[in-house]
Write a protein that holds these residues in place. Structure first.
Motif, PDB file in Angstrom:
ATOM      1  N   SER A   5       0.788  -1.059   0.178  1.00  0.00           N
ATOM      2  CA  SER A   5      -0.067  -0.069   0.028  1.00  0.00           C
ATOM      3  C   SER A   5       0.949   1.090   0.094  1.00  0.00           C
ATOM      4  O   SER A   5       2.074   1.169   0.064  1.00  0.00           O
ATOM      5  CB  SER A   5      -0.871   0.111   1.264  1.00  0.00           C
ATOM      6  OG  SER A   5       0.029   0.024   2.325  1.00  0.00           O
ATOM      7  N   GLN A   6       0.130   2.347  -0.244  1.00  0.00           N
ATOM      8  CA  GLN A   6       0.967   3.711  -0.331  1.00  0.00           C
ATOM      9  C   GLN A   6       0.540   4.323   1.234  1.00  0.00           C
ATOM     10  O   GLN A   6      -0.631   3.909   1.765  1.00  0.00           O
ATOM     11  CB  GLN A   6       0.250   4.721  -1.382  1.00  0.00           C
ATOM     12  CG  GLN A   6       0.736   4.070  -2.709  1.00  0.00           C
ATOM     13  CD  GLN A   6      -0.002   5.164  -3.553  1.00  0.00           C
ATOM     14  OE1 GLN A   6      -0.282   6.320  -3.465  1.00  0.00           O
ATOM     15  NE2 GLN A   6      -0.175   4.509  -5.074  1.00  0.00           N
ATOM     16  N   THR A   7       1.598   4.823   1.891  1.00  0.00           N
ATOM     17  CA  THR A   7       1.239   5.685   3.064  1.00  0.00           C
ATOM     18  C   THR A   7       1.694   6.964   2.858  1.00  0.00           C
ATOM     19  O   THR A   7       2.293   7.533   2.083  1.00  0.00           O
ATOM     20  CB  THR A   7       2.028   5.104   4.282  1.00  0.00           C
ATOM     21  OG1 THR A   7       3.319   5.063   3.812  1.00  0.00           O
ATOM     22  CG2 THR A   7       1.725   3.468   4.458  1.00  0.00           C
ATOM     23  N   ILE A  13      -2.532   4.698   5.804  1.00  0.00           N
ATOM     24  CA  ILE A  13      -2.606   4.096   4.838  1.00  0.00           C
ATOM     25  C   ILE A  13      -3.708   4.786   3.994  1.00  0.00           C
ATOM     26  O   ILE A  13      -4.697   5.164   4.402  1.00  0.00           O
ATOM     27  CB  ILE A  13      -3.042   2.552   5.314  1.00  0.00           C
ATOM     28  CG1 ILE A  13      -2.200   1.713   5.899  1.00  0.00           C
ATOM     29  CG2 ILE A  13      -3.398   1.982   3.913  1.00  0.00           C
ATOM     30  CD1 ILE A  13      -2.774   0.733   6.691  1.00  0.00           C
ATOM     31  N   VAL A  15      -6.324   4.983   1.240  1.00  0.00           N
ATOM     32  CA  VAL A  15      -7.356   4.449   0.914  1.00  0.00           C
ATOM     33  C   VAL A  15      -8.527   5.213  -0.309  1.00  0.00           C
ATOM     34  O   VAL A  15      -8.522   6.272   0.348  1.00  0.00           O
ATOM     35  CB  VAL A  15      -8.415   3.591   1.965  1.00  0.00           C
ATOM     36  CG1 VAL A  15      -9.498   2.668   1.235  1.00  0.00           C
ATOM     37  CG2 VAL A  15      -7.342   2.597   2.723  1.00  0.00           C
ATOM     38  N   VAL A  34      -7.132  -0.148  -2.038  1.00  0.00           N
ATOM     39  CA  VAL A  34      -5.824   0.356  -1.118  1.00  0.00           C
ATOM     40  C   VAL A  34      -5.031  -0.334  -2.369  1.00  0.00           C
ATOM     41  O   VAL A  34      -4.005   0.198  -2.919  1.00  0.00           O
ATOM     42  CB  VAL A  34      -5.462  -0.591   0.177  1.00  0.00           C
ATOM     43  CG1 VAL A  34      -4.122  -0.394   0.534  1.00  0.00           C
ATOM     44  CG2 VAL A  34      -6.441  -0.120   1.179  1.00  0.00           C
ATOM     45  N   SER A  35      -5.302  -1.491  -2.825  1.00  0.00           N
ATOM     46  CA  SER A  35      -4.339  -2.213  -3.902  1.00  0.00           C
ATOM     47  C   SER A  35      -5.002  -3.240  -4.600  1.00  0.00           C
ATOM     48  O   SER A  35      -6.125  -3.755  -4.241  1.00  0.00           O
ATOM     49  CB  SER A  35      -2.978  -2.675  -3.237  1.00  0.00           C
ATOM     50  OG  SER A  35      -3.211  -3.884  -2.104  1.00  0.00           O
ATOM     51  N   CYS A  38      -5.919  -5.767  -1.841  1.00  0.00           N
ATOM     52  CA  CYS A  38      -6.434  -5.102  -0.670  1.00  0.00           C
ATOM     53  C   CYS A  38      -7.754  -4.173  -1.079  1.00  0.00           C
ATOM     54  O   CYS A  38      -7.286  -3.060  -1.277  1.00  0.00           O
ATOM     55  CB  CYS A  38      -5.553  -4.515   0.264  1.00  0.00           C
ATOM     56  SG  CYS A  38      -6.405  -3.821   1.813  1.00  0.00           S
ATOM     57  N   TRP A  39      -8.956  -4.876  -1.247  1.00  0.00           N
ATOM     58  CA  TRP A  39     -10.139  -3.877  -1.623  1.00  0.00           C
ATOM     59  C   TRP A  39     -11.248  -4.875  -1.468  1.00  0.00           C
ATOM     60  O   TRP A  39     -11.364  -6.088  -1.276  1.00  0.00           O
ATOM     61  CB  TRP A  39     -10.077  -3.632  -3.270  1.00  0.00           C
ATOM     62  CG  TRP A  39     -10.009  -4.544  -4.150  1.00  0.00           C
ATOM     63  CD1 TRP A  39      -9.115  -5.435  -4.576  1.00  0.00           C
ATOM     64  CD2 TRP A  39     -11.365  -5.379  -4.727  1.00  0.00           C
ATOM     65  NE1 TRP A  39      -9.387  -6.272  -5.448  1.00  0.00           N
ATOM     66  CE2 TRP A  39     -10.691  -6.150  -5.515  1.00  0.00           C
ATOM     67  CE3 TRP A  39     -12.404  -5.047  -4.748  1.00  0.00           C
ATOM     68  CZ2 TRP A  39     -11.748  -7.161  -6.364  1.00  0.00           C
ATOM     69  CZ3 TRP A  39     -13.559  -5.622  -5.589  1.00  0.00           C
ATOM     70  CH2 TRP A  39     -12.879  -6.845  -6.170  1.00  0.00           C
ATOM     71  N   LEU A 121      -5.392   5.126  -6.992  1.00  0.00           N
ATOM     72  CA  LEU A 121      -6.330   4.485  -5.895  1.00  0.00           C
ATOM     73  C   LEU A 121      -7.837   4.935  -6.481  1.00  0.00           C
ATOM     74  O   LEU A 121      -8.883   4.002  -6.005  1.00  0.00           O
ATOM     75  CB  LEU A 121      -5.890   4.975  -4.631  1.00  0.00           C
ATOM     76  CG  LEU A 121      -4.410   4.582  -4.038  1.00  0.00           C
ATOM     77  CD1 LEU A 121      -4.098   5.219  -2.859  1.00  0.00           C
ATOM     78  CD2 LEU A 121      -4.258   3.192  -4.231  1.00  0.00           C
ATOM     79  N   LEU A 150      -4.360  -6.005   5.053  1.00  0.00           N
ATOM     80  CA  LEU A 150      -3.049  -5.464   5.652  1.00  0.00           C
ATOM     81  C   LEU A 150      -2.888  -5.889   7.198  1.00  0.00           C
ATOM     82  O   LEU A 150      -3.887  -5.984   7.819  1.00  0.00           O
ATOM     83  CB  LEU A 150      -3.174  -3.819   5.312  1.00  0.00           C
ATOM     84  CG  LEU A 150      -3.094  -3.528   3.766  1.00  0.00           C
ATOM     85  CD1 LEU A 150      -3.036  -2.104   3.631  1.00  0.00           C
ATOM     86  CD2 LEU A 150      -1.895  -4.203   3.261  1.00  0.00           C
TER      87      LEU A 150
END
Length: 150
Positions: A5-7, A13, A15, A34-35, A38-39, A121, A150
């Motif tokens: 993920s990007q932060t 995180i 989203v 998120v990616s 991860c969704w 995103l 995550l």
């Protein structure tokens, strides 16, 4: 940036959330993203765009409840941003009350992003809520995604 993920610089995180109804009202879809790993998404046979937008954030908060995740939510709905910022709602009061209850005690920041402008995103959330809305329109299974990984 983590591998999944990007932060933000302070470790939140990032989203994106999105919702759509086509026609409005009509079959609707919501998604948070998120990616690729991860969704989540969901749909309804009859809803509105604003309810789908609210459902996206609500379902994100439920998916991350108890995880300690600090979130920075990208939202392309000024309606939802206003609700999360404390604006009074004359419609959708059921979802608004539930959303605000889920926000209590959470470490969340929000940011408005213009939809359909190439934000990776936001585009990921848009694609998935569109797929969910289309499935609801056809009456087929909605692609729900892997959920919070995550």
């Amino acid at each position: 940036m983590t591998s999944a993920s990007q932060t933000t610089p302070d470790g939140r995180i990032i989203v994106a959330t999105d919702g759509s109804a086509n026609p409005n009202p009509g079959p609707a879809g919501w998604a948070w993203y998120v990616s690729a790993s991860c969704w989540a998404a969901g749909g309804a046979r009859n809803s509105t765009n604003n309810r789908a937008e609210l459902a996206a954030v609500l379902n994100l908060l439920r998916a991350t409840a108890g995880t300690g995740a600090r979130l920075h939510i990208l939202i392309d709905s000024k309606y939802v941003l206003g609700i999360m910022g404390g604006n009074n709602a004359s419609k959708n009061t059921d979802l608004v009350a539930t959303l605000r209850a889920e926000m209590t005690g959470r470490d969340i920041t929000t940011e408005w992003v213009k939809g359909h402008r190439g934000n990776t995103l936001n585009e990921g959330a848009d694609q998935r809520c569109g797929d969910a809305s289309a499935a609801a329109r056809r009456g087929t299974a909605v692609p729900t995604g892997p959920g919070w990984t995550l």
